[in-house]
Scaffold this motif. Structure first.
Motif, PDB file in Angstrom:
ATOM      1  N   VAL A 271     -21.981 -18.566  -7.669  1.00  0.00           N
ATOM      2  CA  VAL A 271     -20.508 -19.414  -8.037  1.00  0.00           C
ATOM      3  C   VAL A 271     -20.332 -20.515  -7.128  1.00  0.00           C
ATOM      4  CG1 VAL A 271     -18.217 -18.936  -7.852  1.00  0.00           C
ATOM      5  CG2 VAL A 271     -19.735 -16.995  -8.960  1.00  0.00           C
TER       6      VAL A 271
ATOM      7  N   ASP B  60     -15.045 -23.180 -17.856  1.00  0.00           N
ATOM      8  CA  ASP B  60     -14.706 -23.124 -16.454  1.00  0.00           C
ATOM      9  C   ASP B  60     -13.167 -22.701 -16.471  1.00  0.00           C
ATOM     10  OD1 ASP B  60     -13.953 -25.117 -13.676  1.00  0.00           O
ATOM     11  OD2 ASP B  60     -14.218 -22.836 -13.623  1.00  0.00           O
TER      12      ASP B  60
ATOM     13  N   GLY C 227     -17.796 -17.042 -16.061  1.00  0.00           N
ATOM     14  CA  GLY C 227     -16.895 -17.998 -16.533  1.00  0.00           C
ATOM     15  C   GLY C 227     -16.340 -17.832 -18.046  1.00  0.00           C
TER      16      GLY C 227
ATOM     17  N   VAL D 148     -13.069 -16.787 -11.668  1.00  0.00           N
ATOM     18  CA  VAL D 148     -14.463 -16.588 -11.497  1.00  0.00           C
ATOM     19  C   VAL D 148     -14.676 -15.732 -10.371  1.00  0.00           C
ATOM     20  CG1 VAL D 148     -16.527 -17.396 -11.261  1.00  0.00           C
ATOM     21  CG2 VAL D 148     -15.028 -18.525 -12.742  1.00  0.00           C
TER      22      VAL D 148
END
Length: 150
Positions: free
Chosen positions: A123, A101, A11, A107
């Motif tokens: 994740v 984030d 991230g 991601v």
């Protein structure tokens, strides 16, 4: 000050710290600790389970020592998904909790490109946990950050 940096794998937590920490600050990053404890050529992220266990113990020791020096240096601690117990400890230490984030799709793309397929589960777990948290009480307590471009 203690900064606890949370967020999903890949991230941008390390990048967030690199943009802010000074050479005198303490950075506690399990990936960096594991790298330091393994031989050259060991994977950067997909660590051997034994190396991970040893590094985790070193991380605990580093946290215990670093918090004794918060009046003298800033401490940046990466903790992807702190438990309620860890969050309570960090709050007692008056930590600033930051969530980095850049968005789930980015991601997932990064994990597919750079990490093992097993990281996909982490994740998924991180985003499920993050979504279940009450607004303003998420892991980062409202400090969602986008990371740099990769």
């Amino acid at each position: 000050m203690l900064y606890v940096v949370t967020g999903p794998p890949a991230g941008g937590k390390s990048s967030w710290i690199a943009a802010r920490a000074t050479a005198r600050d303490i950075v506690i990053d399990l990936d960096r600790i594991t790298q330091a404890l393994t031989a050259p050529g060991a994977p950067q992220w997909n660590h051997d389970p034994i190396a991970s266990k040893v590094a985790l113990r070193a991380r605990y020791a580093a946290i215990d020592e670093a918090v004794k020096h918060l009046d003298e240096v800033d401490v940046y601690l990466i903790h992807t998904m702190p438990s309620a117990t860890w969050l309570a400890r960090y709050r007692r230490l008056q930590a600033q909790i930051i969530t980095v984030d850049p968005g789930e799709q980015l991601v997932r793309d990064r994990v597919r490109a750079m990490r093992s397929p097993a990281m996909e589960r982490v994740v998924t777990r991180w985003y499920r946990s993050y979504r279940r948290s009450a607004p303003g009480q998420r892991a980062g307590e409202g400090h969602a950050q986008a990371s740099r471009d990769w």
